[in-house]
Structure formats: C-alpha cells, structure tokens
Design an enzyme around this catalytic site. Structure first.
Site, PDB file in Angstrom:
ATOM      1  N   TRP A 395     -11.844 -13.041  -9.902  1.00  0.00           N
ATOM      2  CA  TRP A 395     -12.491 -13.925 -10.883  1.00  0.00           C
ATOM      3  C   TRP A 395     -11.805 -15.284 -10.893  1.00  0.00           C
ATOM      4  O   TRP A 395     -12.464 -16.316 -11.041  1.00  0.00           O
ATOM      5  CB  TRP A 395     -12.424 -13.302 -12.282  1.00  0.00           C
ATOM      6  N   HIS A 396     -10.492 -15.306 -10.728  1.00  0.00           N
ATOM      7  CA  HIS A 396      -9.754 -16.560 -10.777  1.00  0.00           C
ATOM      8  C   HIS A 396      -9.985 -17.427  -9.551  1.00  0.00           C
ATOM      9  O   HIS A 396      -9.820 -18.650  -9.629  1.00  0.00           O
ATOM     10  CB  HIS A 396      -8.253 -16.290 -10.942  1.00  0.00           C
ATOM     11  N   GLY A 397     -10.327 -16.834  -8.429  1.00  0.00           N
ATOM     12  CA  GLY A 397     -10.551 -17.666  -7.256  1.00  0.00           C
ATOM     13  C   GLY A 397     -10.850 -16.870  -6.019  1.00  0.00           C
ATOM     14  O   GLY A 397     -10.431 -15.706  -5.883  1.00  0.00           O
TER      15      GLY A 397
END
Length: 610
Positions: A395-397
């Site tokens: 989700w963060h990257g």
C-alpha cells in the site's frame, strides 16, 4: 500596469495549478485559503446543506490546487461510489448486493493499481515472461504521475461501500453531502482515513465549538506546524536527505545517525500533518479520528502498529486481516496471498535461490498447518498477520523495498509472539546460539550485514541475560524501578527494530516508480555496508561536533515524545485555557520561532506520495 491587469493576473494565479508549489499546510497561501473558507462558513451558519456544499466546493478547489487535472479523478471516485453504495443498498438479494460491492471494490482498486502499481506489475509480468513491458500514461504524459492522496480517498471510498453492504451504515442520501465527506480538505491528501461510520453522523450536526475546544484546535495546529517545520524539515534538510541520497559518501556513524533521525522525521512529518488536519477540522466543528498515540513508546512491533497510523492499521484489520480469517481460521485467500507475495518476491529478485527458499518455506508452513491441527490456529493467525503487513507494505509503494519493509514488520510481530511464550532461560539460550552463528558468519563469510546483526544480537543477549539474573535473584518481587527499566529496555529495542525497517521504507520513497526497485535497493545496501563496516573512531568526536545541532534536536524530540501522556494532556489543556489575548501572543511567538527553521524550499509532506 492598470487595475484590470493586476486583477486578471491575480485571478489567473488563483485558478491555475502550479505543480512545483502545491497548496501545503506550511504555506501562507493555505492559511489565506482557510480564511476565505471560514468567511463563507461563518456567513452560511447552520444552513446544513449549504454549509456542506460550500465545504465540498472548497475541498475540490483545494485538491485542484494540490493535484491539478487529477481533480476529475477525485470527482469520478466520489460519483461512482455514491451510486455504487445506493445500488448495494437497493439490492433485494444478498448475492446482488455482493456483486455490486465487489464491482465497486474492483474498479476502485483498478484505478489505484494503474496509477500506483503499473510499473511494479510491469516488472513482475516482464520477469515472468522474460521480456520488457513498456508502461505508457493514458493521458499522454511522459510517465504516470501518482495523484496526491489517491490511496487515502480510495480506501475511504472502499470502506464506505463495504460498510453499506455489511449494514453498518445507510448510504448518504445527498450527493453533495457524500462529496463533502469523501473530499473534506483537511484530511484529503494524507489522512487520517475517516470512515463513514465515524463521520456520517456529523454531516447534519449544527456547528458547535466551545471556548475550550477552540483552544484545543489552535493547540493541535501549532503542535503540528512545530513538528513539521522544526523537527521534520530541519532533520531532513540538514542530515537525512543528504545521507540517503549518497550513503557511500558518509561514514557509518553518519548513516546510522541519519537512519535514527529519519525515524523521528517521518513521525514528526506525518503526525504533524494529522495534528494540523484535526485542528483545522475542529475549528469547523468536525472531529477526525486519532491517528497516532506516541508510537515510539511501544514495547513490541504489534503494539507499535496499534499506535502508528491507527486509521490505516484499523482499516487493514477490518477489511483485510479479519476477512482473511484473522486469528480464528484460514481462508483460501490466506494461502493465495502468501503464495502470491512469494511469487512477486521471486519475480522481482530474479533469483532461483530466493524462489527455492520461499517455495520451501511456504510449502513447509502449509504442510505444518495441514498435519498439525493443534498448532493450526497459531500458524494461520501468523500467516494472516504476515499477509496483512506485506500488503500494507505494498500500500505504501510499488517497490521491492516496501515489500521487505512490510515483511520485516510482520516478522517482528510473529517473533515477538514466539519470544513472549519463552521463559528467560530459553531466551538467553536462543540469543546466545544466534550470536554464535552470527559470529561464525562474520569470520567465515565476512560481510557488513553480518557485523550489524551480530552487534544487535549481542545487545539483545545482554538484555536477556540481565533479565535472567534479576529473575533468578528477585523472582517476582522486583522493585518498581527495575520494572521501569525493563519497560524502557523493551521500548528501546522496539524503537531500534522499527528504525532498522525504516531503512527500506525511506530507500523506496521519493523515487520515480519506474526506477524505484533498483535505486532503492542500492541505497539500502549502501547504508548497511557503511553502518556494518569498521568505523574510524578517531573521527567520531569531530563528526558529533559537526552534526551537533541535528543530534541535539533529535534527542530533544525523542525526550518530548517519551513524556508521559498525563503531562502532555496537562499542558495541552493549559494552553487551551489561556485568555484569548495571551493565546494570540503565544501563537505569534511560536510562529516567529519556527519561522527561523523554515528552509528556502518548503518540504512537501512525506505521505503525500502514498
């Protein structure tokens, strides 16, 4: 220059989008915008629909000034999910409602996947097929640009439709009300993730703000600005950004200092944004959920994620961890996710050794769960925890480093559960055995990483050994100060662990997704090399003096963070209770103080890129 030219230039600047200068909380222009919003808000009063419409329009304008043409993407997400939720609610059969919900979630995630994971998926598929896949932007740009805050408003939209399907909330009846909820500008681009179950009840609530709550709102805004400008930006500009940009040019001490300072920087940056968002929303009579609870006071990795980015942690728990089976049982999704993540890791690494190791581990876990019914629940719970953290990392990257970061956090949670079940003697024996293995590796296969892990294991072994001696001598009658030391030691070890995982988090940030994997890995390995290599201790004193302002600020920030919550609550309420003239003077002095820390080029908030 005539008056018309001045007016036309002003209007052009007002309604144009400048990608190099988005509308930030730290800019004067944002506070001018906020004054105009408050002016309209005050004139409207408690005419609820008109108030919500005004704030919806203001939020859309704010997003336009932050993200330009992507404002149409936000409007599409608002419109699509508004009607999707109505379709889910109107469906007479559960199957039809489920189909509408799944369709809505798939489309939301597809939009997110295109903008955020196109290059990542191209790498995976390209490695699988042995070819190079070229990703092109559908808008004709040179590269896909990630819309600011897309993960936040997409997750918020998904939770809304799912909660309507679950019967937790009725759909919002008015499009303008729903648009206001999903686009509310204080939290739009970096959270907190606000669920409709928490906010829908406020949509038609008359404005009410007591004198005390006004003071609390001002406190949160000032607190957030101080965190962002004095702590986060100063640490970034004066050490963190320099070292992470070229770790091999700096010593092991400077790399380690930058890594620890980044832990404080990212917390001050993200929680600073949240504080400002909560304060601004509160001035308009709206309450946003708490997103941080002194996370570096956590005693273990699991507790850390109950204190850090709490709205995301709760979202992942409710919409991912529990549907996968949680701590009750496994589902087909449990094994699909774990094998899928293993395959992604293999494709990205391009190594058959990684493939073999991950395949053996995944198959071993599955067989263990299959043939050991007594241990199955614990195994499945741990697999679900790991799946949640791996997907949380993604989700963060869209970067290999974010997968590693999520996996390390998941591993930390699992290891702590196992550690907690051991007595002090087993802990010492295991730590001593691992220390011996790592010592052997430093001699037989010298590498900076083995040196780093060896030193860390010796520190853990020392703590476990001291605890064993205390337990043996004092049994359960340990004095209070020893219990305090034990708690402090656990907090320190957790902070060290979380800081180490930040190495992979920061290395994957601030990069073009098309090159993120290679560059991020080079940065991470470069820092590990420098930290784990031999230090020239004769230069240590000079380096400490050179970076003294940064180190002092880091120490001060951590000490403030570790102040007991009851004291923080006291000075927060004391500030909120100040007479208005005194409060105004305090605000002016605080602004004058942190103005001295403002860098020439204002730093964007870190979580804008997520």
């Amino acid at each position: 220059m005539n008056l018309w030219t001045v007016i036309s230039d002003f209007l052009r600047n007002l309604f144009s989008f400048d990608q190099a200068h988005p509308l930030l909380f730290t800019q004067f222009y944002f506070w001018a915008f906020l004054l105009l919003v408050f002016a309209g808000f005050s004139l409207i009063g408690n005419r609820i629909l008109l108030r919500n419409t005004w704030l919806f329009i203001a939020s859309i304008f704010f997003y336009y000034k932050t993200s330009g043409i992507f404002v149409f993407l936000l409007i599409f997400v608002i419109t699509f999910n508004f009607f999707s939720a109505k379709a889910v609610h109107r469906a007479r059969r559960r199957a039809a409602a489920a189909i509408w919900m799944v369709l809505s979630v798939v489309i939301d995630l597809s939009i997110l996947a295109y903008f955020k994971y196109a290059y990542f998926l191209a790498d995976v598929i390209g490695n699988l097929l042995g070819t190079e896949i070229v990703v092109r932007d559908i808008f004709g740009m040179d590269a896909i640009i990630l819309p600011v805050g897309i993960s936040f408003f997409t997750f918020q939209a998904i939770s809304y439709v799912v909660d309507v399907k679950r019967g937790r909330i009725d759909p919002v009846k008015n499009y303008l009300d729903f648009g206001f909820y999903l686009s509310f500008f204080p939290q739009l681009v970096a959270g907190p993730i606000v669920r409709a179950t928490e906010f829908a009840g406020q949509l038609h609530k008359p404005f009410k703000l007591s004198r005390r709550w006004f003071g609390i709102a001002v406190f949160w805004i000032m607190n957030g600005l101080v965190k962002k400008i004095i702590l986060s930006d100063y640490l970034a500009v004066n050490l963190c950004d320099r070292v992470f940009a070229a770790p091999m040019m700096y010593s092991g001490f400077e790399n380690l200092a930058a890594l620890f300072c980044y832990s404080l920087q990212v917390y001050a940056d993200f929680s600073g944004y949240t504080d400002i968002a909560i304060g601004v929303a509160l001035l308009m009579g709206f309450y946003l959920p708490k997103n941080f609870n002194s996370p570096y006071k956590a005693r273990n990795a699991g507790e850390f994620w109950k204190r850090w980015h709490m709205t995301l942690s709760n979202w992942l728990k409710d919409y991912l961890y529990i549907p996968l089976g949680g701590n009750r049982n496994g589902t087909p999704g449990t094994w699909i996710v774990i094998f899928g993540m293993a395959l992604i890791a293999v494709f990205l690494s391009g190594s058959w050794v990684v493939a073999l190791v991950l395949g053996v581990v995944a198959a071993g876990i599955a067989l263990w769960a299959l043939f050991q019914p007594s241990a199955r629940r614990k195994i499945v719970t741990n697999v679900n925890s790991m799946n949640t953290m791996l997907l949380g990392g993604l989700w963060h990257g869209a970067s290999w480093n974010f997968v590693i970061w999520g996996g390390l956090n998941g591993l930390g949670m699992i290891v702590y559960k196992i550690w907690k079940g051991w007595n002090v003697y087993v802990r010492v024996a295991v730590c001593a055995s691992l220390a011996l293995v790592l010592f052997a590796l430093t001699r037989l296969a010298p590498a900076p990483a083995w040196n780093l892990f060896y030193v860390w294991m010796l520190i853990i072994l020392a703590g476990a050994f001291i605890r064993m001696i205390i337990v043996a001598i004092l049994s359960s009658s340990a004095p209070a100060f020893l219990k305090w030391l034990d708690n402090a030691w656990a907090v320190l070890q957790t902070f060290i662990f979380i800081t180490f995982t930040r190495l992979f988090f920061r290395s994957g940030s601030n990069l073009d997704p098309a090159q993120a994997n290679e560059e991020a890995w080079q940065t991470a390995t470069g820092m590990v090399h420098q930290i784990g290599s031999a230090w020239d201790l004769s230069l240590l004193g000079a380096m400490i003096r050179q970076h003294a302002p940064v180190l002092i600020l880091f120490a001060a920030g951590m000490l403030i963070h570790w102040i007991p919550e009851r004291f923080k609550r006291r000075y927060r309420l004391a500030f909120a209770s100040l007479p208005l003239p005194v409060m105004a003077l305090a605000v002016v002095l605080i602004i004058a103080f942190f103005y001295q820390f403002i860098t020439a080029d204002l730093q964007s908030f870190i979580y804008f890129q997520f």
